[in-house]
Write a protein that holds these residues in place. Structure first.
Motif, PDB file in Angstrom:
ATOM      1  N   MET A  30       0.828  -1.205   0.000  1.00 55.27           N
ATOM      2  CA  MET A  30       0.000   0.000   0.000  1.00 55.27           C
ATOM      3  C   MET A  30       0.866   1.259   0.000  1.00 55.27           C
ATOM      4  O   MET A  30       0.565   2.237  -0.695  1.00 55.27           O
ATOM      5  CB  MET A  30      -0.930  -0.004   1.216  1.00 55.27           C
ATOM      6  N   ILE A  31       1.947   1.228   0.784  1.00 60.75           N
ATOM      7  CA  ILE A  31       2.850   2.381   0.834  1.00 60.75           C
ATOM      8  C   ILE A  31       3.509   2.594  -0.520  1.00 60.75           C
ATOM      9  O   ILE A  31       3.552   3.719  -1.043  1.00 60.75           O
ATOM     10  CB  ILE A  31       3.910   2.178   1.937  1.00 60.75           C
ATOM     11  N   LEU A  32       4.039   1.517  -1.093  1.00 54.13           N
ATOM     12  CA  LEU A  32       4.704   1.634  -2.391  1.00 54.13           C
ATOM     13  C   LEU A  32       3.713   2.026  -3.491  1.00 54.13           C
ATOM     14  O   LEU A  32       4.040   2.840  -4.364  1.00 54.13           O
ATOM     15  CB  LEU A  32       5.384   0.311  -2.750  1.00 54.13           C
ATOM     16  N   GLY A  33       2.518   1.458  -3.450  1.00 54.91           N
ATOM     17  CA  GLY A  33       1.502   1.814  -4.439  1.00 54.91           C
ATOM     18  C   GLY A  33       1.139   3.284  -4.369  1.00 54.91           C
ATOM     19  O   GLY A  33       1.034   3.964  -5.400  1.00 54.91           O
ATOM     20  N   SER A  34       0.965   3.801  -3.152  1.00 56.31           N
ATOM     21  CA  SER A  34       0.665   5.227  -2.989  1.00 56.31           C
ATOM     22  C   SER A  34       1.808   6.088  -3.514  1.00 56.31           C
ATOM     23  O   SER A  34       1.579   7.117  -4.163  1.00 56.31           O
ATOM     24  CB  SER A  34       0.403   5.543  -1.514  1.00 56.31           C
ATOM     25  N   ALA A  35       3.045   5.662  -3.226  1.00 50.14           N
ATOM     26  CA  ALA A  35       4.203   6.436  -3.681  1.00 50.14           C
ATOM     27  C   ALA A  35       4.304   6.437  -5.206  1.00 50.14           C
ATOM     28  O   ALA A  35       4.534   7.496  -5.822  1.00 50.14           O
ATOM     29  CB  ALA A  35       5.485   5.857  -3.071  1.00 50.14           C
ATOM     30  N   TYR A  36       4.107   5.275  -5.824  1.00 52.33           N
ATOM     31  CA  TYR A  36       4.199   5.193  -7.283  1.00 52.33           C
ATOM     32  C   TYR A  36       3.110   6.020  -7.962  1.00 52.33           C
ATOM     33  O   TYR A  36       3.372   6.741  -8.935  1.00 52.33           O
ATOM     34  CB  TYR A  36       4.085   3.730  -7.740  1.00 52.33           C
ATOM     35  N   VAL A  37       1.891   5.914  -7.473  1.00 48.98           N
ATOM     36  CA  VAL A  37       0.782   6.635  -8.089  1.00 48.98           C
ATOM     37  C   VAL A  37       0.958   8.146  -7.905  1.00 48.98           C
ATOM     38  O   VAL A  37       0.697   8.934  -8.818  1.00 48.98           O
ATOM     39  CB  VAL A  37      -0.555   6.158  -7.499  1.00 48.98           C
ATOM     40  N   THR A  38       1.415   8.553  -6.726  1.00 51.04           N
ATOM     41  CA  THR A  38       1.654   9.977  -6.483  1.00 51.04           C
ATOM     42  C   THR A  38       2.761  10.502  -7.380  1.00 51.04           C
ATOM     43  O   THR A  38       2.647  11.593  -7.962  1.00 51.04           O
ATOM     44  CB  THR A  38       2.024  10.206  -5.008  1.00 51.04           C
ATOM     45  N   LEU A  39       3.841   9.738  -7.521  1.00 51.81           N
ATOM     46  CA  LEU A  39       4.930  10.148  -8.407  1.00 51.81           C
ATOM     47  C   LEU A  39       4.447  10.274  -9.843  1.00 51.81           C
ATOM     48  O   LEU A  39       4.787  11.234 -10.550  1.00 51.81           O
ATOM     49  CB  LEU A  39       6.082   9.139  -8.318  1.00 51.81           C
ATOM     50  N   GLY A  40       3.636   9.320 -10.281  1.00 45.58           N
ATOM     51  CA  GLY A  40       3.083   9.398 -11.632  1.00 45.58           C
ATOM     52  C   GLY A  40       2.208  10.620 -11.815  1.00 45.58           C
ATOM     53  O   GLY A  40       2.243  11.282 -12.864  1.00 45.58           O
ATOM     54  N   ALA A  41       1.402  10.940 -10.798  1.00 45.33           N
ATOM     55  CA  ALA A  41       0.551  12.130 -10.876  1.00 45.33           C
ATOM     56  C   ALA A  41       1.384  13.401 -10.962  1.00 45.33           C
ATOM     57  O   ALA A  41       1.029  14.346 -11.680  1.00 45.33           O
ATOM     58  CB  ALA A  41      -0.370  12.185  -9.658  1.00 45.33           C
ATOM     59  N   ILE A  42       2.503  13.440 -10.252  1.00 48.81           N
ATOM     60  CA  ILE A  42       3.388  14.609 -10.308  1.00 48.81           C
ATOM     61  C   ILE A  42       3.995  14.747 -11.704  1.00 48.81           C
ATOM     62  O   ILE A  42       4.029  15.841 -12.281  1.00 48.81           O
ATOM     63  CB  ILE A  42       4.496  14.484  -9.242  1.00 48.81           C
ATOM     64  N   LEU A  97      -5.557   0.383 -25.186  1.00 47.97           N
ATOM     65  CA  LEU A  97      -4.336   0.897 -25.815  1.00 47.97           C
ATOM     66  C   LEU A  97      -3.150  -0.040 -25.621  1.00 47.97           C
ATOM     67  O   LEU A  97      -2.348  -0.260 -26.532  1.00 47.97           O
ATOM     68  CB  LEU A  97      -4.002   2.281 -25.255  1.00 47.97           C
ATOM     69  N   PHE A  98      -3.038  -0.588 -24.415  1.00 49.54           N
ATOM     70  CA  PHE A  98      -1.883  -1.426 -24.088  1.00 49.54           C
ATOM     71  C   PHE A  98      -2.196  -2.918 -24.144  1.00 49.54           C
ATOM     72  O   PHE A  98      -1.349  -3.743 -23.773  1.00 49.54           O
ATOM     73  CB  PHE A  98      -1.344  -1.053 -22.702  1.00 49.54           C
ATOM     74  N   ASP A  99      -3.407  -3.256 -24.572  1.00 50.21           N
ATOM     75  CA  ASP A  99      -3.812  -4.653 -24.722  1.00 50.21           C
ATOM     76  C   ASP A  99      -3.570  -5.435 -23.432  1.00 50.21           C
ATOM     77  O   ASP A  99      -2.921  -6.489 -23.426  1.00 50.21           O
ATOM     78  CB  ASP A  99      -3.056  -5.295 -25.893  1.00 50.21           C
ATOM     79  N   LEU A 100      -4.105  -4.917 -22.327  1.00 50.31           N
ATOM     80  CA  LEU A 100      -3.930  -5.541 -21.024  1.00 50.31           C
ATOM     81  C   LEU A 100      -5.182  -6.337 -20.658  1.00 50.31           C
ATOM     82  O   LEU A 100      -6.287  -6.019 -21.111  1.00 50.31           O
ATOM     83  CB  LEU A 100      -3.677  -4.464 -19.964  1.00 50.31           C
ATOM     84  N   PRO A 101      -5.010  -7.362 -19.823  1.00 49.75           N
ATOM     85  CA  PRO A 101      -6.196  -8.107 -19.379  1.00 49.75           C
ATOM     86  C   PRO A 101      -7.127  -7.246 -18.534  1.00 49.75           C
ATOM     87  O   PRO A 101      -8.344  -7.414 -18.570  1.00 49.75           O
ATOM     88  CB  PRO A 101      -5.603  -9.269 -18.572  1.00 49.75           C
ATOM     89  N   VAL A 102      -6.540  -6.316 -17.744  1.00 51.30           N
ATOM     90  CA  VAL A 102      -7.326  -5.360 -16.954  1.00 51.30           C
ATOM     91  C   VAL A 102      -6.668  -3.990 -17.080  1.00 51.30           C
ATOM     92  O   VAL A 102      -5.453  -3.885 -17.254  1.00 51.30           O
ATOM     93  CB  VAL A 102      -7.406  -5.766 -15.465  1.00 51.30           C
ATOM     94  N   GLY A 103      -7.471  -2.958 -17.004  1.00 51.86           N
ATOM     95  CA  GLY A 103      -6.928  -1.606 -17.118  1.00 51.86           C
ATOM     96  C   GLY A 103      -6.736  -0.905 -15.800  1.00 51.86           C
ATOM     97  O   GLY A 103      -6.243   0.229 -15.758  1.00 51.86           O
ATOM     98  N   GLU A 104      -7.125  -1.557 -14.708  1.00 49.97           N
ATOM     99  CA  GLU A 104      -6.980  -0.963 -13.381  1.00 49.97           C
ATOM    100  C   GLU A 104      -5.521  -1.040 -12.963  1.00 49.97           C
ATOM    101  O   GLU A 104      -5.049  -2.057 -12.452  1.00 49.97           O
ATOM    102  CB  GLU A 104      -7.883  -1.683 -12.382  1.00 49.97           C
ATOM    103  N   SER A 105      -4.816   0.051 -13.196  1.00 50.64           N
ATOM    104  CA  SER A 105      -3.368   0.052 -12.980  1.00 50.64           C
ATOM    105  C   SER A 105      -2.939   1.365 -12.327  1.00 50.64           C
ATOM    106  O   SER A 105      -3.738   2.291 -12.151  1.00 50.64           O
ATOM    107  CB  SER A 105      -2.640  -0.102 -14.329  1.00 50.64           C
ATOM    108  N   GLY A 106      -1.651   1.408 -11.976  1.00 50.22           N
ATOM    109  CA  GLY A 106      -1.105   2.633 -11.412  1.00 50.22           C
ATOM    110  C   GLY A 106      -1.165   3.793 -12.380  1.00 50.22           C
ATOM    111  O   GLY A 106      -1.327   4.951 -11.976  1.00 50.22           O
TER     112      GLY A 106
END
Length: 215
Positions: free
Chosen positions: A65-77, A133-142
């Protein structure tokens, strides 16, 4: 001399500021007071560095959860800050009045949209788009989360940054242009350095919202 009304208003503002600080302190005391005994029972290392969250099996690791929050926040920045600053530059220095009259209220309106609406938009529009766009099985991603959070942070970044740039004295801009600098050179060398404190404030507030939503 200070009048009685000025003293009363100063006291009112002081009480309001103290009340805000006290409320934040009370929230922190409540959270830590209720959380620390549980963390101590689980174990600090196991709680913060554990990789599995299964309360039914007494596994309480929050590292993903900590790493996921950090990655998503970095991506948003990465997504939101450049777009926000460039949009603010356009609105402050290049936007025609006929467009600005509609663009400014639209940006301010985005700031008032509830977070759940942004989340629903991301789930219905952004997630299927990424999946296709990325031909993924699910689109719920970071990436989907980062894009939605960047959209949520944009109004704050744009509004504060634009106001800071508009406060740059006209004499400074005209002096730069008179010395032979182009419009872009004036913005880069004069307007942005003069407005850097306001730009920083807008970015920090936007990031703060992104962090809060990821958590």
């Amino acid at each position: 001399m200070k009048t009685g009304k000025e003293e009363i208003m100063r006291l009112v503002f002081l009480l309001a500021a103290c009340a805000s600080i006290a409320l934040v302190a009370m929230i922190c005391v409540f959270l830590f007071g209720n959380g620390l005994p549980t963390i101590g029972k689980i174990g600090v290392t196991e709680f913060f560095l554990g990789e599995t969250w299964r309360p039914n099996n007494d596994l309480y690791g929050i590292l993903p959860m900590i790493l996921g929050s950090a990655y998503v926040t970095l991506g948003a920045i990465v997504v939101g800050v450049p777009i926000g600053i460039l949009t603010a530059v356009f609105m402050a220095r290049f936007c025609p009045d006929s467009i600005y009259r509609f663009l400014k209220p639209a940006v301010e309106l985005l700031a008032g949209i509830p977070s759940v609406v942004y989340g629903f938009f991301g789930l219905i529009v952004i997630v299927p788009l990424i999946q296709k766009l990325f031909d993924l099985p699910v689109g719920e991603s970071g990436l989907a989360g980062s894009i939605v959070l960047a959209i949520m942070a944009l109004p704050t970044i744009i509004t504060v940054t634009e106001d800071a740039m508009r406060n740059c004295p006209r004499a400074m801009r005209e002096a730069s242009l008179a010395l032979g600098a182009s419009q872009w050179q004036t913005i880069y060398k004069v307007v942005i350095p003069y407005s850097i404190s306001g730009i920083t404030s807008g970015v920090v507030l936007g990031i703060g919202r992104a962090i809060g939503e990821t958590m």
